[in-house]
Scaffold this motif. Structure first.
Motif, PDB file in Angstrom:
ATOM      1  N   ALA A 160      50.846  46.856  30.503  1.00 60.22           N
ATOM      2  CA  ALA A 160      52.098  46.161  30.819  1.00 60.22           C
ATOM      3  C   ALA A 160      52.038  45.684  32.263  1.00 60.22           C
ATOM      4  N   TYR A 161      52.495  44.448  32.491  1.00 62.07           N
ATOM      5  CA  TYR A 161      52.454  43.884  33.830  1.00 62.07           C
ATOM      6  C   TYR A 161      53.596  42.887  34.015  1.00 62.07           C
ATOM      7  N   ASP A 162      54.308  43.054  35.120  1.00 58.76           N
ATOM      8  CA  ASP A 162      55.384  42.122  35.489  1.00 58.76           C
ATOM      9  C   ASP A 162      56.381  41.929  34.355  1.00 58.76           C
ATOM     10  N   GLY A 163      56.720  43.054  33.698  1.00 60.82           N
ATOM     11  CA  GLY A 163      57.715  43.023  32.638  1.00 60.82           C
ATOM     12  C   GLY A 163      57.199  42.648  31.268  1.00 60.82           C
ATOM     13  N   LEU A 200      43.716  53.619  37.229  1.00 66.10           N
ATOM     14  CA  LEU A 200      42.755  53.759  36.138  1.00 66.10           C
ATOM     15  C   LEU A 200      42.955  55.028  35.334  1.00 66.10           C
ATOM     16  N   LYS A 201      43.669  55.994  35.886  1.00 66.70           N
ATOM     17  CA  LYS A 201      43.945  57.224  35.137  1.00 66.70           C
ATOM     18  C   LYS A 201      45.124  57.017  34.182  1.00 66.70           C
ATOM     19  N   LYS A 202      46.187  56.370  34.672  1.00 68.45           N
ATOM     20  CA  LYS A 202      47.358  56.114  33.839  1.00 68.45           C
ATOM     21  C   LYS A 202      47.257  54.807  33.070  1.00 68.45           C
ATOM     22  N   LYS A 203      46.264  53.976  33.422  1.00 71.08           N
ATOM     23  CA  LYS A 203      46.047  52.669  32.818  1.00 71.08           C
ATOM     24  C   LYS A 203      47.276  51.776  32.957  1.00 71.08           C
ATOM     25  N   THR A 204      47.688  51.596  34.214  1.00 69.18           N
ATOM     26  CA  THR A 204      48.826  50.739  34.533  1.00 69.18           C
ATOM     27  C   THR A 204      48.435  49.716  35.587  1.00 69.18           C
ATOM     28  N   VAL A 205      49.203  48.630  35.653  1.00 70.14           N
ATOM     29  CA  VAL A 205      49.026  47.587  36.659  1.00 70.14           C
ATOM     30  C   VAL A 205      50.393  47.261  37.240  1.00 70.14           C
ATOM     31  N   GLU A 206      50.546  47.411  38.571  1.00 73.96           N
ATOM     32  CA  GLU A 206      51.834  47.155  39.210  1.00 73.96           C
ATOM     33  C   GLU A 206      51.651  46.233  40.403  1.00 73.96           C
ATOM     34  N   LYS A 207      52.521  45.222  40.485  1.00 72.98           N
ATOM     35  CA  LYS A 207      52.476  44.267  41.580  1.00 72.98           C
ATOM     36  C   LYS A 207      52.996  44.916  42.866  1.00 72.98           C
TER      37      LYS A 207
END
Length: 431
Positions: A298-301, A346-353
């Motif tokens: 998930a990224y930018d909503g 990389l552990k939680k597999k998330t991408v945040e701006k």
């Protein structure tokens, strides 16, 4: 099967350094003015500002290289900088600043400048060497006495004496060329357990620097400069391509695991998978049970996205990587302000701006660098202005360190010895 997307009418040339040779004038149409109102937090002082850094700023005609404190006025500071071609980069080791630059004929010049006791750059290098027509862009230090230089258009890398810059060995990779590949473009690399893990692009389109449909990495013994084996992974496409001098598409985390990123030709190739893959501690094969496709995060909503990591980034520790994320919404426009700085877990597999920074042009991405306190530098530019920021991932704090009025910030390199490959936060090496 034609792997190129049917709607692609323009060849892809994404390597930062090679693109800069032909595109620098267009890039710098958006060069920074003297406006200090860049998006982000208000300027704040930093107690570490008195420390000097190796600095490089890209202009439309050249790269300005020197050393200085981030508390100085950038426009005045660069007046004393040397000029190099605007394709290349800098790094530091053992009291010297190393500069590699590439001209339009793809001839590379590697120079070593011995800094004085105050960290100043001399007018002339202590040593220099040339690599004719090979497009050599990246270096990797094995230790303070030896470095490797990637020969982008020569199917090889060379080992070089760090003081004299004389070649001590040439590692020919041509025998590992895969079916369908025109040449091997060596990319980002890491060193662990006395072995160099070197990504091989397996270029199916050398002019556009497009790698093959699978990951290919050579495992090389650092003492003997011999290739021990080549490992592959079908979980992603070619890893380590489009990288800059700082080997940002690969790293070793504090657990000893190696990570490589595959940009999948930024969506220009049908069937190519992007994402991170890894080689676990003590292993010399890819982990078959782990992959992180950033498109699934998930990224930018949005629950899914079509973005890719551009070259430029740094590992911050605790599984977090600071990178540069986006895609070409209009394949004919490489200069749209639509790429953002992000933290990838990389552990939680998330991408945040990262909040507070306006989107920018993808070619400005290499300006992400790790400082010795574990914070990261971000060179940012938008239509109005430019600046160097410091980002602390622990607190989420973004602080402006320097307004940039001449060119665009590309390299901000600490002038201190530290290990790069086995660190969360850099470990200072005692002399």
């Amino acid at each position: 099967m034609n792997l190129f997307k049917k709607n692609n009418t323009r060849s892809l040339s994404l390597s930062k350094g090679l693109v800069a040779v032909t595109m620098s004038s267009a890039l710098m149409l958006a060069a920074c003015g003297d406006d200090s109102s860049s998006s982000g937090t208000a300027p704040e002082s930093n107690s570490d500002n008195a420390k000097k850094y190796g600095l490089a700023f890209m202009t439309d005609k050249s790269m300005l290289v020197g050393t200085g404190s981030l508390s100085e006025k950038q426009g005045d500071l660069v007046k004393d900088f040397i000029e190099a071609s605007n394709s290349g980069g800098i790094t530091y080791s053992d009291g010297s600043l190393y500069l590699i630059s590439v001209d339009e004929a793809m001839t590379s010049t590697l120079s070593r400048y011995e800094l004085d006791e105050e960290g100043n750059l001399p007018e002339k290098p202590a040593a220099t060497t040339k690599f004719e027509g090979t497009g050599a862009m990246m270096v990797k230090f094995a230790d303070k006495n030896k470095l490797y230089v990637n020969q982008t258009f020569a199917n090889s890398i060379v080992a070089v004496d760090a003081k004299t810059l004389k070649t001590t060995a040439t590692i020919d990779l041509s025998e590992y060329l895969e079916d369908g590949a025109q040449m091997i473009g060596p990319g980002s690399s890491v060193i662990r357990d006395g072995k160099l893990f070197l990504s091989m692009g397996q270029l199916v389109d050398a002019q556009s620097m497009i790698g093959g449909p699978q990951a290919s990495v050579a495992v090389i013994d650092v003492k003997t400069d011999k290739v021990e084996k080549v490992i592959n992974s079908s979980l992603v496409s070619a890893v380590g391509v489009y990288d800059d001098m700082n080997n940002t598409m690969s790293f070793v985390d504090e657990d000893g695991d190696i990570y490589f990123y595959a940009p999948a030709a930024m969506g220009w190739m049908e069937g190519y998978e992007e994402g991170w893959i890894r080689i676990k501690k003590g292993e010399t094969e890819f982990d078959k049970d782990w992959v992180f496709h950033l498109h699934d995060a998930a990224y930018d909503g949005e629950k899914s996205n079509e973005n890719y990591l551009m070259t430029g980034g740094t590992y911050l520790g605790k599984g977090k990587f600071l990178g540069f994320f986006g895609h070409f919404a209009d394949p004919s426009n490489f200069y749209a302000y639509e790429w953002s700085f992000v933290v990838i877990d990389l552990k939680k597999k998330t991408v945040e701006k990262i909040p507070g920074l306006a989107p920018t042009i993808p070619w400005f991405a290499p300006s992400i660098h790790l400082d010795t306190d574990g914070t990261a530098f971000i060179g940012h530019a938008d239509e109005k202005s430019g600046a160097i920021y410091r980002y602390d991932v622990e607190s989420g704090k973004l602080t402006k360190e320097m307004d940039v009025s001449t060119g665009t910030a590309y390299y901000i390199v600490p002038l201190i010895e530290y290990t790069c490959d086995l660190c969360g936060k850099p470990e200072v090496v005692k002399k």
